[in-house]
Design an enzyme around this catalytic site. Structure first.
Site, mmCIF file in Angstrom:
data_model
loop_
_atom_site.group_PDB
_atom_site.id
_atom_site.type_symbol
_atom_site.label_atom_id
_atom_site.label_comp_id
_atom_site.label_asym_id
_atom_site.label_seq_id
_atom_site.Cartn_x
_atom_site.Cartn_y
_atom_site.Cartn_z
ATOM 1 N N LYS A 94 0.737 -0.985 -0.236
ATOM 2 C CA LYS A 94 0.190 0.014 -0.350
ATOM 3 C C LYS A 94 0.790 1.278 -0.140
ATOM 4 O O LYS A 94 2.018 0.903 0.547
ATOM 5 C CB LYS A 94 -0.681 0.178 1.372
ATOM 6 C CG LYS A 94 -2.044 -1.133 1.185
ATOM 7 C CD LYS A 94 -2.731 -1.026 2.793
ATOM 8 C CE LYS A 94 -3.681 -1.621 2.654
ATOM 9 N NZ LYS A 94 -5.063 -1.488 1.415
ATOM 10 N N ARG B 294 -10.312 -11.246 2.084
ATOM 11 C CA ARG B 294 -11.321 -12.591 1.422
ATOM 12 C C ARG B 294 -10.661 -13.913 1.175
ATOM 13 O O ARG B 294 -11.157 -15.093 1.526
ATOM 14 C CB ARG B 294 -11.811 -11.937 -0.083
ATOM 15 C CG ARG B 294 -10.491 -11.336 -1.089
ATOM 16 C CD ARG B 294 -10.443 -11.403 -2.243
ATOM 17 N NE ARG B 294 -10.699 -9.835 -1.942
ATOM 18 C CZ ARG B 294 -11.216 -9.024 -2.929
ATOM 19 N NH1 ARG B 294 -11.369 -8.942 -4.117
ATOM 20 N NH2 ARG B 294 -11.124 -7.773 -2.986
HETATM 21 N N1 BES Z 1 -7.609 -3.398 4.328
HETATM 22 C C1 BES Z 1 -8.336 -3.812 2.818
HETATM 23 C C2 BES Z 1 -9.802 -2.465 3.285
HETATM 24 C C3 BES Z 1 -10.001 -1.288 3.436
HETATM 25 C C4 BES Z 1 -9.506 0.212 2.288
HETATM 26 C C5 BES Z 1 -10.575 -0.926 4.861
HETATM 27 C C6 BES Z 1 -9.686 1.176 3.856
HETATM 28 C C7 BES Z 1 -10.318 -0.570 5.167
HETATM 29 C C8 BES Z 1 -10.188 0.709 4.686
HETATM 30 C C9 BES Z 1 -8.289 -3.992 2.257
HETATM 31 O O1 BES Z 1 -7.379 -5.593 2.465
HETATM 32 C C10 BES Z 1 -7.772 -3.824 0.866
HETATM 33 O O2 BES Z 1 -6.705 -3.162 0.761
HETATM 34 N N2 BES Z 1 -8.555 -3.984 -0.726
HETATM 35 C C11 BES Z 1 -8.406 -3.644 -1.224
HETATM 36 C C12 BES Z 1 -8.796 -4.457 -2.510
HETATM 37 C C13 BES Z 1 -8.203 -4.673 -3.935
HETATM 38 C C14 BES Z 1 -6.580 -4.790 -3.913
HETATM 39 C C15 BES Z 1 -8.679 -5.870 -4.319
HETATM 40 C C16 BES Z 1 -8.735 -2.178 -1.761
HETATM 41 O O3 BES Z 1 -9.669 -1.735 -1.136
HETATM 42 O O4 BES Z 1 -8.297 -1.787 -2.686
HETATM 43 MN MN MN Z 2 -5.637 -5.337 2.334
#
Ligand code: BES
Ligand code: MN
Ligand code: ZN
Length: 514
Positions: free
Chosen positions: A287, A361
């Site tokens: 990230k 997931r």
């Molecule tokens: N934990 C994150 C989602 C999230 C985003 C939680 C903002 C709280 C606040 C999740 O694991 C994630 O990183 N999701 C990705 C999915 C993508 C790679 C398909 C996302 O939402 O960017």
């Molecule tokens: Mn994630």
């Protein structure tokens, strides 16, 4: 948590630093307020007239009380228009008043609980007559007074805390029913605080083992069963998806099983599954640094699951309820999974990991498969799963998806009353198709351009639940609040605990009457 007591005394003779009265929106004070105003030489009337206070939702007016009142101060708080007063507006008003009282340096405060049938009283528009007024007031005030301050060194000038909240019954005959409502409100607020504490803890404290330890503590205090599966157990069960995510971390994963046996022995349980990523760096699909600190809250679903089990046991809900929390860090390292890797899940289905940041997931896939062992009546999972849900619904609602519209609708209705809004999103066959991999059974993200990130995540989960009645709540937008709200301080909200408890209590009632 702040102490609470219930008493029956006259408004005028009750002694407190701050007496709080709920008011509906009106042009001039009426009912109890008008009665009081004759003793206060019309100051209330003039406040309404000058529009300093009209009873609008969360509007407040703090006055110095005068003889013959024995209270030092009078705090009016608005509920808004009479006919559309709801339980959540009352909860907000109670929170707003308690917070203002705290900021105003009061130590003891009292809420006046009016008679249910008095004219122009605040019960008039309440949407749910069966929702106890007192329970809602206790919830709102205790939730608003929550603090997470264990890492702050004691300051010279200690911030003010309210020591005692009194619920002032209008009649002696009401005291015992108010007391039981207060006790329920306290149990709920305490369970929400447990969840908020866990979510607020930084990831160098709240590791998977820490969550497992907390679950064991809760089990001991509230008479539940708790079992924690280790890496070895997970290997034996073939939980390749969960193990794949944890592989990049030095912290061992944990699979927490918390059981409340409130029902009869062979009664199938309701299973709640919560995502327990104690820190989400994104893994090799790292990230960006901005706000990455917030990813300590990526175990919100797991914390809400533990908090819900805590409340269910404290309230002795006559149902069998199971909480499952797959817990892991998501880290980049030499041992981490890489984009393109293929994992074999406990279900036997293989997953092509195209983005290691779609890790929630993966761990849920194995937890949902494990959940099926219980043959649950209903399966509900909570997860901070996608940033996309914030694009869709902002911070005002969590998304509800699943394979059972009736279950989704019931959950949504519960959230309406508890002030934890859900909004439905579909999972259509096209979305499920979008999660099929060319070389494995599934892939963990859809191809670019498909869009609907919250839905495709739900479609992925759906592949692991089969025919079980199931709903998934995506709480990524509601679990953490960037701003102070009437009964939610900045930070962890605890979203979901009260909603689930309401659902479970309804379920218990339905089970008893059938
Ligand atoms: N934990 C994150 C989602 C999230 C985003 C939680 C903002 C709280 C606040 C999740 O694991 C994630 O990183 N999701 C990705 C999915 C993508 C790679 C398909 C996302 O939402 O960017
Ligand atoms: Mn994630
Ligand atoms: Zn995550």
């Amino acid at each position: 948590m702040t102490k609470t007591t219930t008493k029956s005394e006259q408004l005028l003779t009750h002694k407190t630093e701050c007496l709080i009265l709920f008011c509906i929106e009106e042009k001039t004070p009426s009912g109890k307020l008008a009665e009081l105003d004759t003793k206060l030489k019309g100051i209330l009337n003039s406040s309404f007239k000058n529009k300093r206070f009209q009873g609008k939702l969360n509007q407040t007016l703090l006055l110095n009380a005068a003889k013959p009142m024995r209270a030092d101060h009078l705090l009016l708080v608005g509920l808004g228009e009479e006919l559309v007063v709801t339980a959540d507006k009352l909860r907000q008003a109670a929170g707003t008043a308690a917070k203002l009282a705290e900021k105003s340096k009061f130590k003891t405060i009292s809420f006046y609980i009016p008679a249910e049938n008095s004219a122009k009283d605040v019960y008039v528009g309440l949407d749910q007559p069966n929702d106890s007024f007192s329970q809602t007031v206790v919830e709102g005030s205790l939730l608003s007074l929550y603090h997470f301050d264990e890492y702050k060194q004691p300051a010279k000038e200690k911030p003010n805390r309210i020591n005692q909240i009194t619920l002032l019954a209008h009649a002696k005959s009401q005291v015992s029913s108010i007391r039981s409502a207060v006790s329920r409100g306290r149990k709920l607020a305490s369970a929400v605080a447990t969840s908020r504490d866990l979510i607020s803890q930084p990831s160098n404290t709240a590791t998977p083992s820490y969550l497992a330890g907390k679950a064991k503590e809760l089990a001991k205090s509230f008479g539940m069963n708790c079992k924690v599966l280790s890496t070895r157990d997970m290997k034996q069960l073939g939980m390749g998806a969960l193990l794949g995510v944890s592989k990049g971390s030095e912290e061992p994963p944990a699979f927490i099983i918390l059981e409340h046996h409130g029902g009869t022995k062979n009664d199938p349980p309701i299973v709640i599954v919560g995502k327990g990523i104690t820190f989400d760096t994104g893994g090799i699909s790292l990230k960006p640094p901005a706000n990455m600190d917030e990813m300590k809250m990526d175990m919100s679903g797991g914390s809400i699951t533990l908090g819900t089990l805590n409340a269910a046991a404290a309230l002795k809900i006559p149902l069998n309820i199971v909480g499952l929390v797959p817990a892991s860090e998501n880290m980049p390292s030499g041992t981490a999974i890489k984009p393109g890797d293929i994992l074999k899940s406990m279900s036997g289905k293989t997953i092509e990991v195209l983005n290691t940041d779609a890790e929630g997931r993966l761990i849920l896939a194995d937890a949902l498969t494990y959940a099926a062992r219980y043959k649950p009546k209903a399966l509900i999972n909570l997860a901070t799963l996608t940033g996309a849900v914030i694009v869709a619904l902002g911070h005002q609602a969590a998304a509800v998806l699943g394979n059972n519209d009736e279950l989704a609708t019931r959950l949504q209705q519960c959230g309406e009353v508890t002030g934890e809004r859900l909004w439905p999103l579909p999972i259509w066959p096209e979305h499920e198709k979008a999660m099929k991999s060319d070389i494995a059974d599934l892939k963990n993200i859809a191809s670019p351009g498909v869009g609907a990130g919250t839905i495709t995540a739900g479609a992925f989960l759906k592949a692991f639940v089969g025919e079980l009645p199931w709903c998934h709540l995506d709480i990524a937008g509601t679990s953490w609040s960037g701003e102070e709200r009437p009964y939610t301080p900045k930070g962890a909200s605890g979203f979901g605990v009260r909603l689930l408890i309401r659902f479970l209590e309804q379920e218990a009632k339905n089970a008893q009457s059938s």
